[in-house]
Design a protein around this motif. Structure first.
Motif, PDB file in Angstrom:
ATOM      1  N   GLY A 109       1.167  -3.775   4.442  1.00 47.43           N
ATOM      2  CA  GLY A 109       1.309  -2.799   5.128  1.00 47.43           C
ATOM      3  C   GLY A 109      -0.095  -2.108   5.146  1.00 47.43           C
ATOM      4  N   PHE A 110      -1.212  -2.752   4.990  1.00 49.12           N
ATOM      5  CA  PHE A 110      -2.634  -2.354   4.779  1.00 49.12           C
ATOM      6  C   PHE A 110      -3.521  -3.374   5.555  1.00 49.12           C
ATOM      7  CE2 PHE A 110      -6.751  -2.486   3.076  1.00 49.12           C
ATOM      8  CZ  PHE A 110      -7.287  -1.075   3.236  1.00 49.12           C
ATOM      9  N   ARG A 143      13.492   7.355   0.851  1.00 48.22           N
ATOM     10  CA  ARG A 143      12.098   7.809   1.502  1.00 48.22           C
ATOM     11  C   ARG A 143      12.241   9.144   2.187  1.00 48.22           C
ATOM     12  NH1 ARG A 143       8.876   2.243   3.041  1.00 48.22           N
ATOM     13  NH2 ARG A 143       7.993   3.772   4.297  1.00 48.22           N
ATOM     14  N   ALA A 166       1.118  -1.236   0.002  1.00 45.82           N
ATOM     15  CA  ALA A 166      -0.049  -0.111  -0.135  1.00 45.82           C
ATOM     16  C   ALA A 166       0.841   1.308  -0.027  1.00 45.82           C
ATOM     17  CB  ALA A 166      -0.894   0.050   1.093  1.00 45.82           C
ATOM     18  N   GLY A 167       1.994   1.395   0.732  1.00 39.96           N
ATOM     19  CA  GLY A 167       2.885   2.328   0.774  1.00 39.96           C
ATOM     20  C   GLY A 167       3.455   2.653  -0.538  1.00 39.96           C
ATOM     21  N   LEU A 220       1.277   9.757   8.888  1.00 42.07           N
ATOM     22  CA  LEU A 220      -0.135   9.451   9.282  1.00 42.07           C
ATOM     23  C   LEU A 220      -0.676   8.558   8.104  1.00 42.07           C
ATOM     24  CD1 LEU A 220      -0.863  13.256   9.913  1.00 42.07           C
ATOM     25  CD2 LEU A 220      -0.755  11.383  11.812  1.00 42.07           C
ATOM     26  N   ILE A 221      -1.857   8.126   8.623  1.00 42.20           N
ATOM     27  CA  ILE A 221      -2.587   7.353   7.741  1.00 42.20           C
ATOM     28  C   ILE A 221      -3.537   7.976   6.513  1.00 42.20           C
ATOM     29  CG2 ILE A 221      -4.234   5.292   7.639  1.00 42.20           C
ATOM     30  CD1 ILE A 221      -3.180   4.605  10.433  1.00 42.20           C
ATOM     31  N   VAL A 222      -3.171   7.865   5.345  1.00 44.00           N
ATOM     32  CA  VAL A 222      -3.794   8.463   3.894  1.00 44.00           C
ATOM     33  C   VAL A 222      -5.346   8.287   4.199  1.00 44.00           C
ATOM     34  CG1 VAL A 222      -3.942   8.761   1.618  1.00 44.00           C
ATOM     35  CG2 VAL A 222      -1.616   8.752   2.780  1.00 44.00           C
ATOM     36  N   THR A 229      -6.490   4.933  -0.633  1.00 39.87           N
ATOM     37  CA  THR A 229      -5.739   3.661  -0.609  1.00 39.87           C
ATOM     38  C   THR A 229      -6.457   2.484  -1.129  1.00 39.87           C
ATOM     39  OG1 THR A 229      -4.863   4.512   1.316  1.00 39.87           O
ATOM     40  CG2 THR A 229      -4.015   2.380   0.820  1.00 39.87           C
ATOM     41  N   ARG A 288       5.823   7.354  13.120  1.00 37.19           N
ATOM     42  CA  ARG A 288       5.181   6.071  12.378  1.00 37.19           C
ATOM     43  C   ARG A 288       5.121   4.973  13.594  1.00 37.19           C
ATOM     44  NH1 ARG A 288       9.853   5.202   8.012  1.00 37.19           N
ATOM     45  NH2 ARG A 288       8.567   3.530   7.451  1.00 37.19           N
ATOM     46  N   LEU A 290       0.869   4.312  -2.758  1.00 40.16           N
ATOM     47  CA  LEU A 290       0.696   5.723  -2.520  1.00 40.16           C
ATOM     48  C   LEU A 290       2.005   6.585  -3.059  1.00 40.16           C
ATOM     49  CD1 LEU A 290      -0.544   5.174   1.099  1.00 40.16           C
ATOM     50  CD2 LEU A 290      -2.012   6.203  -0.788  1.00 40.16           C
ATOM     51  N   ARG A 291       3.014   5.992  -2.840  1.00 34.79           N
ATOM     52  CA  ARG A 291       4.104   6.746  -3.275  1.00 34.79           C
ATOM     53  C   ARG A 291       4.326   6.955  -4.756  1.00 34.79           C
ATOM     54  NH1 ARG A 291       6.538   4.375   1.308  1.00 34.79           N
ATOM     55  NH2 ARG A 291       6.734   2.208   0.542  1.00 34.79           N
ATOM     56  N   ARG A 311      -4.362  -0.445   8.060  1.00 34.03           N
ATOM     57  CA  ARG A 311      -3.394   0.277   9.118  1.00 34.03           C
ATOM     58  C   ARG A 311      -4.225   0.886  10.220  1.00 34.03           C
ATOM     59  NH1 ARG A 311       1.429   0.770   5.995  1.00 34.03           N
ATOM     60  NH2 ARG A 311       2.836   1.677   7.380  1.00 34.03           N
ATOM     61  N   ILE A 313       2.619  11.053   4.513  1.00 31.08           N
ATOM     62  CA  ILE A 313       3.421  10.158   4.489  1.00 31.08           C
ATOM     63  C   ILE A 313       4.570  10.968   5.370  1.00 31.08           C
ATOM     64  CG2 ILE A 313       5.552   9.060   3.365  1.00 31.08           C
ATOM     65  CD1 ILE A 313       3.222   8.157   1.287  1.00 31.08           C
TER      66      ILE A 313
HETATM   67  O1  LIG Z   1      -2.771   1.836   3.845  1.00 29.44           O
HETATM   68  C1  LIG Z   1      -1.529   2.440   3.959  1.00 29.44           C
HETATM   69  C2  LIG Z   1      -0.259   2.148   3.933  1.00 29.44           C
HETATM   70  C3  LIG Z   1       0.783   3.135   3.996  1.00 29.44           C
HETATM   71  N1  LIG Z   1       0.307   4.607   4.293  1.00 29.44           N
HETATM   72  C4  LIG Z   1       1.104   5.642   4.365  1.00 29.44           C
HETATM   73  O2  LIG Z   1       2.596   5.346   3.786  1.00 29.44           O
HETATM   74  C5  LIG Z   1       3.637   5.434   4.756  1.00 29.44           C
HETATM   75  C6  LIG Z   1       4.714   4.355   4.439  1.00 29.44           C
HETATM   76  O3  LIG Z   1       4.081   2.981   4.288  1.00 29.44           O
HETATM   77  P1  LIG Z   1       4.792   1.749   4.218  1.00 29.44           P
HETATM   78  O4  LIG Z   1       3.863   0.504   4.396  1.00 29.44           O
HETATM   79  O5  LIG Z   1       5.899   2.013   5.479  1.00 29.44           O
HETATM   80  O6  LIG Z   1       5.567   1.792   3.127  1.00 29.44           O
HETATM   81  C7  LIG Z   1       2.806   5.137   6.158  1.00 29.44           C
HETATM   82  O7  LIG Z   1       3.655   5.544   7.023  1.00 29.44           O
HETATM   83  C8  LIG Z   1       1.735   6.046   5.768  1.00 29.44           C
HETATM   84  O8  LIG Z   1       2.015   7.519   5.864  1.00 29.44           O
HETATM   85  C9  LIG Z   1      -1.089   4.859   4.473  1.00 29.44           C
HETATM   86  O9  LIG Z   1      -1.321   6.092   4.860  1.00 29.44           O
HETATM   87  N2  LIG Z   1      -1.965   4.089   4.280  1.00 29.44           N
END
Ligand SMILES: O=c1ccn([C@@H]2O[C@H](COP(=O)(O)O)[C@@H](O)[C@H]2O)c(=O)[nH]1
Ligand SMILES: Nc1ncnc2c1ncn2[C@@H]1O[C@H](COP(=O)(O)OP(=O)(O)OP(=O)(O)O)[C@@H](O)[C@H]1O
Ligand SMILES: [Mg+2]
Length: 229
Positions: free
Chosen positions: A127-128, A171, A69-70, A96-98, A103, A182, A73-74, A130, A92
């Protein structure tokens, strides 16, 4: 342009970017996919636990698609013309959680894409979710997960790994201030997701303090039991 040269209304717009409209998932009560056709494993753990590292190995051996998921988003943040770029970047940076609508739509589109183009049906969602509401909405609108793979690790180990990764990752959140935020968000908001799935008997917990291969040996015991290689 110097904002002080603008009339008052325009000045405010220059200082605070307009919040983009989010996709509406409220009416999405029937899952897009049937659990009989699509397997989803949520891969969770603190920042730097090794989720991405282990998923890269699992996908090779068990024919899964790895969706971080990260990473999605990136990618969206960097996509030219994205209406969510600024929003994602600021969330990010602060760990915080988007908003989940963004997502979930990215994940669902990536799943559809992999099913159509690669004929895949097994997904590691890294990573989801969260946050509890993300878990509920994803299962309601997309597909329920089969189980949760949870990598447990003490913060001091995570910190060392993240600071090391930060030397080369580029990053914006691999720095001490963001990392602390985080960790806080993981403990306060994301860990309850794991606790909730534990009450449902869906969590398979592994320590990730061992070497990469040592952790993967434990992962394999779980996947060998469940999936044909
Ligand atoms: O579901 C999600 C996943 C990630 N985020 C945002 O991205 C960063 C980085 O995620 P990583 O899994 O470490 O790559 C995370 O800190 C969140 O800000 C999100 O919002 N929702
Ligand atoms: N078992 C391990 N032992 C030592 N280092 C590891 C181990 N697993 C991963 N690493 C290293 O730790 C760092 C974080 O790993 P990885 O990116 O896979 O974690 P992640 O859980 O996906 O992190 P994030 O939540 O920030 O996306 C990487 O530099 C990786 O090479
Ligand atoms: Mg990762």
């Amino acid at each position: 342009m110097n904002p002080s040269a603008l009339p008052r209304k325009q000045k405010i717009a220059a200082e605070k970017p307009k919040e983009p409209k989010l996709p509406n998932l409220e009416d999405r009560k029937i899952p897009t996919f049937d659990q009989k056709d699509v397997t989803v494993v949520f891969v969770l753990g603190g920042p730097g636990a090794g989720k991405g590292t282990q998923c890269a190995k699992i996908k090779e051996d068990y024919d899964f698609v790895h969706l971080s998921a990260g990473d999605l988003l990136r990618e969206e943040q960097q996509r030219e013309g994205s209406q969510y770029g600024e929003l994602i970047k600021s969330y990010i940076k602060d760990g915080l959680i988007v908003p989940m609508e963004v997502t979930i739509v990215l994940l669902e589109n990536a799943m559809k894409d992999a099913m159509k183009k690669q004929n895949k049906s097994r997904f590691l969602i890294d990573g989801f979710p969260r946050k509890l509401d993300q878990a509920v909405k994803f299962e309601e609108a997309v597909v329920p997960c089969q189980f949760v793979l949870y990598f447990e690790c003490p913060e001091e180990v995570l910190l060392k790994r993240l600071l090391k990764r930060g030397e080369s990752s580029g990053r914006i959140d691999d720095n001490i201030e963001s990392i602390k935020k985080r960790f806080r968000v993981f403990a306060d908001t994301s860990f309850p997701v794991i606790e909730e799935y534990e009450t449902q008997g869906k969590v398979k917990k592994l320590s990730c303090e061992n070497s990469v291969d040592g952790v993967y040996d434990e992962v394999k015991k779980i996947f060998d039991n469940l999936f044909n290689q």
